[in-house]
Design a protein around this motif. Structure first.
Motif, PDB file in Angstrom:
ATOM      1  N   SER A  21     -26.018 -27.245 -38.660  1.00 26.40           N
ATOM      2  CA  SER A  21     -27.075 -27.150 -40.030  1.00 26.40           C
ATOM      3  C   SER A  21     -28.581 -27.684 -39.221  1.00 26.40           C
ATOM      4  CB  SER A  21     -26.539 -28.353 -40.803  1.00 26.40           C
ATOM      5  OG  SER A  21     -26.631 -29.371 -40.610  1.00 26.40           O
ATOM      6  N   SER A  22     -29.492 -27.110 -40.094  1.00 19.74           N
ATOM      7  CA  SER A  22     -30.958 -27.564 -39.626  1.00 19.74           C
ATOM      8  C   SER A  22     -30.994 -29.149 -39.718  1.00 19.74           C
ATOM      9  CB  SER A  22     -31.677 -26.832 -40.603  1.00 19.74           C
ATOM     10  OG  SER A  22     -31.642 -27.223 -41.686  1.00 19.74           O
ATOM     11  N   PHE A  23     -30.377 -29.870 -40.622  1.00 24.24           N
ATOM     12  CA  PHE A  23     -30.532 -31.310 -41.043  1.00 24.24           C
ATOM     13  C   PHE A  23     -29.994 -31.926 -39.561  1.00 24.24           C
ATOM     14  CE2 PHE A  23     -28.350 -35.045 -42.141  1.00 24.24           C
ATOM     15  CZ  PHE A  23     -29.564 -35.982 -42.578  1.00 24.24           C
ATOM     16  N   TYR A  36     -14.396 -14.761 -41.294  1.00 23.58           N
ATOM     17  CA  TYR A  36     -15.188 -15.988 -40.672  1.00 23.58           C
ATOM     18  C   TYR A  36     -15.493 -16.955 -41.954  1.00 23.58           C
ATOM     19  CZ  TYR A  36     -18.815 -18.751 -38.428  1.00 23.58           C
ATOM     20  OH  TYR A  36     -19.741 -19.705 -38.110  1.00 23.58           O
ATOM     21  N   SER A  37     -15.523 -18.119 -41.520  1.00 21.93           N
ATOM     22  CA  SER A  37     -15.830 -19.462 -42.621  1.00 21.93           C
ATOM     23  C   SER A  37     -16.844 -20.249 -41.946  1.00 21.93           C
ATOM     24  CB  SER A  37     -14.554 -20.028 -43.131  1.00 21.93           C
ATOM     25  OG  SER A  37     -13.908 -20.694 -41.944  1.00 21.93           O
ATOM     26  N   GLY A  38     -18.074 -20.325 -42.672  1.00 19.43           N
ATOM     27  CA  GLY A  38     -19.091 -21.377 -42.089  1.00 19.43           C
ATOM     28  C   GLY A  38     -18.954 -22.734 -42.938  1.00 19.43           C
ATOM     29  N   TRP A  39     -18.908 -23.641 -41.597  1.00 20.15           N
ATOM     30  CA  TRP A  39     -18.471 -25.167 -42.373  1.00 20.15           C
ATOM     31  C   TRP A  39     -19.848 -25.963 -41.916  1.00 20.15           C
ATOM     32  CZ3 TRP A  39     -12.950 -27.144 -40.902  1.00 20.15           C
ATOM     33  CH2 TRP A  39     -12.045 -26.384 -41.231  1.00 20.15           C
ATOM     34  N   ASN A  40     -19.719 -27.172 -42.953  1.00 22.19           N
ATOM     35  CA  ASN A  40     -20.530 -28.277 -42.700  1.00 22.19           C
ATOM     36  C   ASN A  40     -22.026 -27.933 -42.852  1.00 22.19           C
ATOM     37  OD1 ASN A  40     -18.330 -29.804 -42.233  1.00 22.19           O
ATOM     38  ND2 ASN A  40     -18.364 -29.348 -40.254  1.00 22.19           N
ATOM     39  N   ALA A  87     -23.974 -34.097 -51.422  1.00 26.51           N
ATOM     40  CA  ALA A  87     -22.792 -33.503 -51.043  1.00 26.51           C
ATOM     41  C   ALA A  87     -22.949 -32.763 -49.798  1.00 26.51           C
ATOM     42  CB  ALA A  87     -22.157 -32.222 -51.992  1.00 26.51           C
ATOM     43  N   LEU A  88     -23.263 -33.851 -48.639  1.00 28.81           N
ATOM     44  CA  LEU A  88     -23.676 -33.276 -47.355  1.00 28.81           C
ATOM     45  C   LEU A  88     -22.461 -32.729 -46.866  1.00 28.81           C
ATOM     46  CD1 LEU A  88     -26.100 -33.622 -45.760  1.00 28.81           C
ATOM     47  CD2 LEU A  88     -25.228 -35.637 -44.700  1.00 28.81           C
ATOM     48  N   PHE A  89     -22.621 -31.669 -46.132  1.00 31.21           N
ATOM     49  CA  PHE A  89     -21.713 -30.825 -45.195  1.00 31.21           C
ATOM     50  C   PHE A  89     -20.618 -30.052 -46.356  1.00 31.21           C
ATOM     51  CE2 PHE A  89     -22.047 -34.721 -42.558  1.00 31.21           C
ATOM     52  CZ  PHE A  89     -23.195 -34.363 -42.011  1.00 31.21           C
TER      53      PHE A  89
END
Length: 247
Positions: free
Chosen positions: A60-62, A100-104, A207-209
């Motif tokens: 993530s960019s954060f 494919y699953s993108g997480w966090n 709701a981070l991640f």
């Protein structure tokens, strides 16, 4: 003789028009469906090839702004195995193949080596961070595309809700004709969460991640190989006819 020459000129003109049409029209390149991929956990910057595309997982960019580049970014999962997500995370329903699953709060980049591509459609789902959460559409899948002229174009679509068994569902997103016609050099895929005020955020402070997604079956097209030589052949033919007529 004049009739013969006129007929040759007409045929050459038709060949030129046909070659130009072939140059403008994309050829179907197939579907990036991840079925050839083994189950895998991806970190930041890790790459894989599928179909005509090269994919790169991105943290993530954060987290990048905090100097963090470690951690799970994405996971390749087997949709035919209901237990592949473990006991805590709930797998999406409606897909019995590899996806494919993108997480966090992460994203996934797609590029075609050696040129641009078009995206016609894909399948996608919300990837719930926990099982048993209430039904509803929690956010959107976001596409951020860079085109061959450097323009940035975005599209978004709401995630579907749950099926009768409480699993979030895959749905098909057919891109609008304007987007499908774009010559993409890079496509970034991510998720956002609704903030209750008409916005959609990634990262979401509350709701981070948890802005997570699943994708499959990217239907892509690429330019027809060999169209440019055909077009040049048509132009050369017309030039030769004009020279002959001038003589």
């Amino acid at each position: 003789m004049n009739l013969h020459f006129t007929r040759i000129k007409q045929l050459a003109g038709c060949a030129l028009v046909g070659a130009a049409a072939m140059l403008a029209a994309p050829a179907h390149a197939g579907v990036a469906n991840f079925d050839a991929q083994a189950p895998m956990v991806y970190g930041h910057g890790e790459k894989f090839l599928d179909g005509s595309l090269r994919f790169t997982s991105q943290i993530s960019s954060f987290l990048q702004s905090q100097g963090i580049t470690d951690g799970t970014v994405g996971v390749m999962l087997d949709g035919s195995n209901a237990g592949s997500c473990g006991a805590v995370i709930d797998c999406p329903a409606g897909n019995d193949s590899t996806y494919y699953s993108g997480w966090n709060d992460s994203s996934l980049n797609a590029q075609r080596e050696g040129g641009f591509f078009n995206l016609n459609s894909l399948r996608f789902s919300f990837f719930a961070p926990l099982a048993g959460i209430p039904d509803g559409s929690y956010g959107q899948l976001q596409l951020t595309a860079t085109t061959d002229d450097g323009s940035v174009v975005t599209r978004s679509a709401d995630f579907a809700g749950q099926d009768a068994n409480g699993h979030f569902m895959f749905s098909t997103w057919k891109l609008d004709p304007d987007f499908a016609a774009l010559h993409l050099t890079n496509l970034n895929i991510s998720a956002c969460l609704f903030d209750g005020n008409g916005g959609c955020q990634n990262p979401a402070d509350w709701a981070l991640f948890q802005a997570q997604f699943a994708i499959d079956d990217l239907d892509v097209a690429v330019p027809l190989p060999g169209s440019a030589p055909l077009l040049m052949l048509g132009l050369a033919g017309l030039a030769a006819i004009r020279r002959r007529r001038a003589q």
